[in-house]
Every structure is written in structure tokens, then in C-alpha cells.
Design a protein around this motif. Sequence first.
Motif, PDB file in Angstrom:
ATOM      1  N   VAL A 239     -20.845  17.412  27.571  1.00  0.00           N
ATOM      2  CA  VAL A 239     -19.627  16.466  29.122  1.00  0.00           C
ATOM      3  C   VAL A 239     -20.371  16.166  29.791  1.00  0.00           C
ATOM      4  O   VAL A 239     -19.534  16.613  31.052  1.00  0.00           O
ATOM      5  CB  VAL A 239     -19.089  18.404  29.230  1.00  0.00           C
ATOM      6  CG1 VAL A 239     -18.032  18.455  27.477  1.00  0.00           C
ATOM      7  CG2 VAL A 239     -19.747  19.475  29.054  1.00  0.00           C
ATOM      8  N   SER A 240     -21.871  15.985  29.886  1.00  0.00           N
ATOM      9  CA  SER A 240     -22.545  15.858  31.565  1.00  0.00           C
ATOM     10  C   SER A 240     -23.571  15.036  31.072  1.00  0.00           C
ATOM     11  O   SER A 240     -23.941  14.405  30.378  1.00  0.00           O
ATOM     12  CB  SER A 240     -23.035  17.234  31.921  1.00  0.00           C
ATOM     13  OG  SER A 240     -23.740  17.680  31.080  1.00  0.00           O
ATOM     14  N   ASP A 241     -24.271  15.204  32.198  1.00  0.00           N
ATOM     15  CA  ASP A 241     -25.156  13.882  32.393  1.00  0.00           C
ATOM     16  C   ASP A 241     -26.551  14.866  31.998  1.00  0.00           C
ATOM     17  O   ASP A 241     -27.767  14.273  31.986  1.00  0.00           O
ATOM     18  CB  ASP A 241     -25.388  13.236  33.290  1.00  0.00           C
ATOM     19  CG  ASP A 241     -24.536  12.278  33.467  1.00  0.00           C
ATOM     20  OD1 ASP A 241     -24.386  11.567  32.673  1.00  0.00           O
ATOM     21  OD2 ASP A 241     -24.653  11.646  34.668  1.00  0.00           O
ATOM     22  N   LEU A 242     -26.589  15.942  31.860  1.00  0.00           N
ATOM     23  CA  LEU A 242     -27.859  17.440  31.217  1.00  0.00           C
ATOM     24  C   LEU A 242     -28.523  16.649  30.116  1.00  0.00           C
ATOM     25  O   LEU A 242     -27.369  16.488  28.864  1.00  0.00           O
ATOM     26  CB  LEU A 242     -27.126  18.681  31.089  1.00  0.00           C
ATOM     27  CG  LEU A 242     -27.026  18.950  32.497  1.00  0.00           C
ATOM     28  CD1 LEU A 242     -26.813  20.407  32.189  1.00  0.00           C
ATOM     29  CD2 LEU A 242     -27.776  18.891  34.106  1.00  0.00           C
ATOM     30  N   VAL A 243     -30.270  17.404  29.762  1.00  0.00           N
ATOM     31  CA  VAL A 243     -30.257  17.205  28.587  1.00  0.00           C
ATOM     32  C   VAL A 243     -30.899  17.978  28.392  1.00  0.00           C
ATOM     33  O   VAL A 243     -31.236  19.263  28.927  1.00  0.00           O
ATOM     34  CB  VAL A 243     -31.050  15.967  28.289  1.00  0.00           C
ATOM     35  CG1 VAL A 243     -30.486  14.627  28.653  1.00  0.00           C
ATOM     36  CG2 VAL A 243     -32.369  16.536  29.356  1.00  0.00           C
ATOM     37  N   ALA A 244     -31.520  18.775  27.319  1.00  0.00           N
ATOM     38  CA  ALA A 244     -31.780  19.763  26.780  1.00  0.00           C
ATOM     39  C   ALA A 244     -33.017  19.647  25.739  1.00  0.00           C
ATOM     40  O   ALA A 244     -32.871  18.228  24.578  1.00  0.00           O
ATOM     41  CB  ALA A 244     -30.890  20.817  26.178  1.00  0.00           C
ATOM     42  N   LEU A 245     -34.384  20.249  25.318  1.00  0.00           N
ATOM     43  CA  LEU A 245     -34.871  20.534  24.308  1.00  0.00           C
ATOM     44  C   LEU A 245     -34.366  21.385  23.439  1.00  0.00           C
ATOM     45  O   LEU A 245     -34.176  22.234  23.380  1.00  0.00           O
ATOM     46  CB  LEU A 245     -36.063  20.600  24.712  1.00  0.00           C
ATOM     47  CG  LEU A 245     -37.209  19.126  24.702  1.00  0.00           C
ATOM     48  CD1 LEU A 245     -38.668  19.341  24.982  1.00  0.00           C
ATOM     49  CD2 LEU A 245     -37.114  18.250  24.268  1.00  0.00           C
ATOM     50  N   VAL A 246     -33.921  20.929  21.917  1.00  0.00           N
ATOM     51  CA  VAL A 246     -33.481  22.051  21.008  1.00  0.00           C
ATOM     52  C   VAL A 246     -34.232  22.279  19.777  1.00  0.00           C
ATOM     53  O   VAL A 246     -34.606  20.781  19.139  1.00  0.00           O
ATOM     54  CB  VAL A 246     -32.145  21.458  20.748  1.00  0.00           C
ATOM     55  CG1 VAL A 246     -30.789  21.686  22.196  1.00  0.00           C
ATOM     56  CG2 VAL A 246     -31.873  20.247  20.087  1.00  0.00           C
ATOM     57  N   PRO A 247     -34.277  23.251  18.884  1.00  0.00           N
ATOM     58  CA  PRO A 247     -35.404  22.808  18.104  1.00  0.00           C
ATOM     59  C   PRO A 247     -33.781  22.061  16.223  1.00  0.00           C
ATOM     60  O   PRO A 247     -32.941  22.012  17.006  1.00  0.00           O
ATOM     61  CB  PRO A 247     -34.671  24.911  17.058  1.00  0.00           C
ATOM     62  CG  PRO A 247     -34.680  25.301  18.327  1.00  0.00           C
ATOM     63  CD  PRO A 247     -34.008  24.712  18.933  1.00  0.00           C
ATOM     64  N   ARG A 248     -34.781  21.611  15.899  1.00  0.00           N
ATOM     65  CA  ARG A 248     -34.122  20.124  14.566  1.00  0.00           C
ATOM     66  C   ARG A 248     -33.243  20.527  14.255  1.00  0.00           C
ATOM     67  O   ARG A 248     -32.012  19.788  13.981  1.00  0.00           O
ATOM     68  CB  ARG A 248     -34.959  19.270  14.095  1.00  0.00           C
ATOM     69  CG  ARG A 248     -34.521  18.064  13.567  1.00  0.00           C
ATOM     70  CD  ARG A 248     -36.079  17.574  12.904  1.00  0.00           C
ATOM     71  NE  ARG A 248     -37.518  17.551  13.190  1.00  0.00           N
ATOM     72  CZ  ARG A 248     -37.398  16.177  14.724  1.00  0.00           C
ATOM     73  NH1 ARG A 248     -36.040  15.415  14.204  1.00  0.00           N
ATOM     74  NH2 ARG A 248     -37.816  15.105  14.893  1.00  0.00           N
TER      75      ARG A 248
END
Length: 300
Positions: A239-248
Motif C-alpha cells: 500500500v506504499s512505494d516502499l520496497v523490501a528484501l524478503v526471503p523467497r
Amino acid sequence: MDTTRIDLNLLLTLEALLAEQNVTKAAVRLHLSQPAVSAQLNRLRDLFDDPLLIPARRGMTPTAKALELIIPVRESLEQLRHTLQSHKDFHPERANLTVTISCTDYTQAAIVMPLVLALRQQAPGVRIAVRAYNPAQFEQQLASGEVDIAIASQDASKAHLRSRHLFDETYVLIGRRDHPALKENLTIEEFVELEHVVVSPTGGSFTTPVDDALATFGHKRNVVMSAATFMFVPQIVSVSDLVALVPRRLLLTQPQELRVTELPWLAEQFDVSLVWHERNHGHAGHRWVRELIAQIISPT
């Protein structure tokens, strides 16, 4: 009564004597000599301050004290035998067992959730208790029995703990599906300019090992939020322009409206392993649960 003077052999002898009411027959049952059983009977009399068995026309007659002891001694030894046998033989379909697992919210989703679903089918009497993973405490928790299994990365400094490697995890970049800056072949320069959410299980940190790796190449990403759990991250980026690295593997349990971007130049990964203490290594039930986890993660 001084309980330090009681040993298992005495209780086994008492059980046999109360059942047979005859020293000779009790000796045969115990595979001991008659003098040895008589000596143990004398110790029991001294321990309970009671004759326990008195001579009769045929064999011996239990005293009132002995009659009081018959049921609790039998039940206690049967419980002990059952417990010892359960460490050798485990029948999942009729077992009653609680296994406490220490893990992060990510591994709850990636490992514990499919484990519980499998247990409902194969071992409905096995319950799973989840505790939040604390890197500073899990070793002591395993040693004390507070935790039976930790799901964590292997640590060479804890080689005295048992472990089993499950898989090596890699990262992917996620954002909302219509994120204006996400695209294939995202460069490292474009990546660091995005507004990032990172996960800090211990709370409050704005850097991870990924940032250490970026720093070696002279880059620093724009981290605007530090979250305490992985499970919150897909919600905020959707719901934003934020991004994140997450475990696959986290994405296996997430809605599909997220955009997933591969970063071929990102070499960072971590291992996920089962870690347990020697105290649980030989327990048949715990061993079966560990094998089930391995089968779920890497089916043959």
C-alpha cells in the motif's frame, strides 16, 4: 523418609515382592538370587520402617503399609516403563506429544505452518508450541528444555548442539504490483535509491548483512523503516512505494498482488537449519518430528 536412599532396583524388588508375596518367586521374576532379594527386602523394611511382608503358612502376607504401597508403586513403575519405551517406539497416529519450536515469524510461515497441517493428518495428538526466536537465549532454552527445536542458521560457535541443514535461502525484492520504479534488471544504483523496509528481530536496527555487503562496494541504501517481523512487511509495501528484501519462501504464503523482482547481482543468502540439544536427540517422538520437517521442506 530419606528419598535419597531409594533407587530403582529397590522399587522393582518391592513390586515383585508385593506381587509374588514370596521371596523365592520374586527372585526368579527378577533374575536374582534369593539372598540378594532378601537383602533388598531388609533395606526396604528399613526404608519404610515397616516389615512390609510377614511370614505366613504359604509364602508371606503384606502388612497394611504394604497394601497401601501396591497401587502407587505399580502405577509409578508402569509410567516409567511407558516413558522409557516411548523413547524407542513412536507411533504418530496415537502419540501424545508437545514439541516447542523457537523460530522467527518467517520460518513460522515457511516451515511451521506446513508442519502443523501435516501433523493434523499424520499425528493429531502431537501439538506444536511456538516461541519467538531469540539469538541470545535459544542455546540456554535448548539446554534447559524450554525449547525442543530451534529453526535458525548454523553457528560454528555452537558446534556442541545438534543440527540438520534444511535449505539455503535467497532474497527477492518485493513492492506493490504497480510500483513505478520496480522493473527487471534493476541495477544496484537504482536499488539503493528506493525507500526500503528492513527487518530487525531484536528491534530498531536499520542495517542488515546486506547493507554490510553493499558498503564494501561503496553503496548505502535508503532505509526508511525498521520492522520487527517479516509478516508485516508485505502489507506495508503493498500500500506504499516502499520496497523490501524478503526471503523467497516467505512469498509462498503471501498474496499474489505483490511484484517480485529478482536481483541477480545480490549474492547474499543464509542457511536455515534445525538445531536441537543432545538431551532430545534420542527421543523417538522428537526424532520423528524432525524427520517430518525435513520431508516437508525437501520431499523426496
